[in-house]
Scaffold this motif. Structure first.
Motif, PDB file in Angstrom:
ATOM      1  N   PRO A 157       0.854  -1.393  -0.107  1.00 14.77           N
ATOM      2  CA  PRO A 157      -0.033   0.066   0.204  1.00 14.77           C
ATOM      3  C   PRO A 157       0.835   1.177   0.100  1.00 14.77           C
ATOM      4  N   LYS A 158       1.978   1.352   0.433  1.00 11.87           N
ATOM      5  CA  LYS A 158       2.932   2.565   0.342  1.00 11.87           C
ATOM      6  C   LYS A 158       3.766   2.627  -1.000  1.00 11.87           C
ATOM      7  N   PHE A 159       3.570   1.959  -1.996  1.00 12.68           N
ATOM      8  CA  PHE A 159       4.409   2.019  -3.139  1.00 12.68           C
ATOM      9  C   PHE A 159       3.581   3.233  -4.012  1.00 12.68           C
ATOM     10  N   LEU A 160       4.588   4.183  -4.514  1.00  8.56           N
ATOM     11  CA  LEU A 160       4.174   5.256  -5.303  1.00  8.56           C
ATOM     12  C   LEU A 160       4.325   5.133  -6.610  1.00  8.56           C
ATOM     13  N   GLU A 161       3.207   5.329  -7.525  1.00  2.00           N
ATOM     14  CA  GLU A 161       3.545   4.761  -9.179  1.00  2.00           C
ATOM     15  C   GLU A 161       4.576   5.910  -9.759  1.00  2.00           C
ATOM     16  N   ASP A 162       4.624   7.049  -9.071  1.00  4.70           N
ATOM     17  CA  ASP A 162       5.767   8.087  -9.594  1.00  4.70           C
ATOM     18  C   ASP A 162       6.888   8.269  -8.824  1.00  4.70           C
ATOM     19  N   SER A 163       7.101   7.320  -7.775  1.00  2.00           N
ATOM     20  CA  SER A 163       8.499   7.377  -6.955  1.00  2.00           C
ATOM     21  C   SER A 163       9.618   7.625  -7.852  1.00  2.00           C
ATOM     22  N   ASP A 164      10.685   8.477  -7.407  1.00  2.00           N
ATOM     23  CA  ASP A 164      11.994   8.798  -8.011  1.00  2.00           C
ATOM     24  C   ASP A 164      12.968   8.036  -7.383  1.00  2.00           C
ATOM     25  N   SER A 165      12.576   7.107  -6.356  1.00  2.00           N
ATOM     26  CA  SER A 165      13.536   6.098  -5.795  1.00  2.00           C
ATOM     27  C   SER A 165      13.681   4.880  -6.600  1.00  2.00           C
ATOM     28  N   THR A 166      14.864   5.121  -7.299  1.00  2.00           N
ATOM     29  CA  THR A 166      14.845   3.855  -8.293  1.00  2.00           C
ATOM     30  C   THR A 166      16.438   3.257  -8.137  1.00  2.00           C
ATOM     31  N   TYR A 167      16.353   1.754  -8.112  1.00  2.00           N
ATOM     32  CA  TYR A 167      17.649   0.892  -8.009  1.00  2.00           C
ATOM     33  C   TYR A 167      17.447  -0.109  -9.045  1.00  2.00           C
ATOM     34  N   ILE A 168      18.676  -0.790  -9.059  1.00  4.75           N
ATOM     35  CA  ILE A 168      18.818  -2.401  -9.567  1.00  4.75           C
ATOM     36  C   ILE A 168      17.889  -3.012  -8.391  1.00  4.75           C
ATOM     37  N   ARG A 169      16.864  -3.676  -8.803  1.00  2.00           N
ATOM     38  CA  ARG A 169      16.163  -4.465  -7.542  1.00  2.00           C
ATOM     39  C   ARG A 169      15.923  -6.049  -7.951  1.00  2.00           C
ATOM     40  N   ASN A 170      16.140  -6.926  -6.855  1.00  2.00           N
ATOM     41  CA  ASN A 170      15.434  -8.077  -7.048  1.00  2.00           C
ATOM     42  C   ASN A 170      14.569  -8.646  -5.894  1.00  2.00           C
ATOM     43  N   GLY A 171      14.039  -9.974  -6.351  1.00  2.09           N
ATOM     44  CA  GLY A 171      12.951 -10.496  -5.225  1.00  2.09           C
ATOM     45  C   GLY A 171      12.538 -11.621  -5.719  1.00  2.09           C
ATOM     46  N   VAL A 172      11.550 -12.351  -5.057  1.00  2.00           N
ATOM     47  CA  VAL A 172      10.888 -13.653  -5.451  1.00  2.00           C
ATOM     48  C   VAL A 172       9.540 -13.713  -5.295  1.00  2.00           C
ATOM     49  N   GLY A 173       8.709 -14.299  -6.063  1.00  2.00           N
ATOM     50  CA  GLY A 173       7.285 -14.543  -6.005  1.00  2.00           C
ATOM     51  C   GLY A 173       6.941 -15.963  -6.161  1.00  2.00           C
ATOM     52  N   VAL A 174       5.968 -16.254  -5.729  1.00  2.00           N
ATOM     53  CA  VAL A 174       5.311 -17.632  -5.518  1.00  2.00           C
ATOM     54  C   VAL A 174       3.759 -17.599  -6.005  1.00  2.00           C
ATOM     55  N   SER A 175       3.762 -18.864  -6.715  1.00  2.00           N
ATOM     56  CA  SER A 175       2.344 -19.214  -7.290  1.00  2.00           C
ATOM     57  C   SER A 175       1.524 -19.522  -5.969  1.00  2.00           C
ATOM     58  N   ASP A 176       0.144 -19.431  -6.059  1.00  2.00           N
ATOM     59  CA  ASP A 176      -0.981 -19.637  -5.184  1.00  2.00           C
ATOM     60  C   ASP A 176      -0.688 -21.121  -4.455  1.00  2.00           C
ATOM     61  N   ASP A 177      -0.269 -22.052  -5.408  1.00  2.00           N
ATOM     62  CA  ASP A 177      -0.105 -23.625  -5.189  1.00  2.00           C
ATOM     63  C   ASP A 177       1.179 -23.871  -4.535  1.00  2.00           C
TER      64      ASP A 177
END
Length: 244
Positions: A157-177
């Motif tokens: 909820p705190k992410f801003l579409e026009d935020s100017d804080s930019t970096y090379i980023r990495n992360g992980v996501g998992v399917s529902d099952d």
């Protein structure tokens, strides 16, 4: 989801690995997916032989080679202190090195809700930290980081579409099952909103977790990719038998 890739690399069937370039919102990412019921996913921090920090993909490779194994994929996996110890919860082979932290605080880790990436027997999960604390899954490995990128199909909820804080980023996501695990790293600086929407809208993961930014690194030998730099803390990797 192979149609996502402009470039496709197939590893051995045992690892069930797809890796390639993904474009989303005019920005480029490298994304790798795994079948958690087949891939040997592990976390690495210290060398069990001497207790010293592994700190690099190459050191993990050397450790695995002692047992006739190899590293097919790796990525930094959570925030760490100056001494490279994990900021939050860390579990390796069922042994807890650091407990769960549920309080908020400064920096990205404390931007609640944050979460835990869990690797179990044939499954994986990204779980919001307080849910994890109240009802932890049967994790063999776990690493806490933050913030959550996607929570129940919604962006943090705190992410801003026009935020100017930019970096090379990495992360992980998992399917529902809990079967499909997606790891992604941006190939150019992006903000949290853009990075989270990659997991929600392109990769289709209902839960996703931010690992880190600026120091983000990827290792995929099949793509001739081996990002270098200063020593890291926790590392997530996919292990396979070495070719004879």
């Amino acid at each position: 989801m192979r149609w996502l890739f402009a470039l496709l690399f197939m590893a051995s069937p045992a690892a069930a690995l797809d890796c390639g370039t993904v474009e989303h919102g005019g920005q480029e990412y490298t994304a790798c997916s795994f079948d958690a019921s087949q891939a040997d996913l592990r976390l690495f921090l210290n060398n069990p032989n001497d207790g010293k920090l592994l700190g690099s993909f190459r050191n993990v490779e050397r450790l695995l080679a002692e047992d006739g194994l190899t590293l097919e994929f790796a990525m930094n996996a959570g925030m760490y202190h100056q001494d490279r110890s994990p900021v939050g919860h860390y579990l390796e082979k069922g042994e807890e090195a650091r407990g769960v932290i549920t309080s908020d605080g400064p920096g990205n880790f404390g931007l609640l809700p944050n979460g835990v990436f869990c690797i179990g027997d044939g499954f994986a999960a990204v779980v919001e930290t307080r849910r994890y604390k109240d009802d932890p899954p049967a994790c063999i490995y776990a690493t806490q980081s933050g913030p959550m990128l996607v929570i129940d199909g919604e962006l943090h909820p705190k992410f801003l579409e026009d935020s100017d804080s930019t970096y090379i980023r990495n992360g992980v996501g998992v399917s529902d099952d809990g079967k499909t695990v997606w790891f992604a790293i941006s190939e150019e600086p992006v903000n949290f909103h853009s990075f989270g929407s990659l997991f929600r809208d392109k990769l289709g993961t209902p839960q996703a977790l931010y690992f880190d930014g600026n120091i983000s690194r990827l290792y995929v030998p099949g793509l001739n990719r081996h990002d270098g730099g200063f020593p890291m803390g926790p590392i997530v990797g996919v292990v396979a038998p070495a070719d004879n």
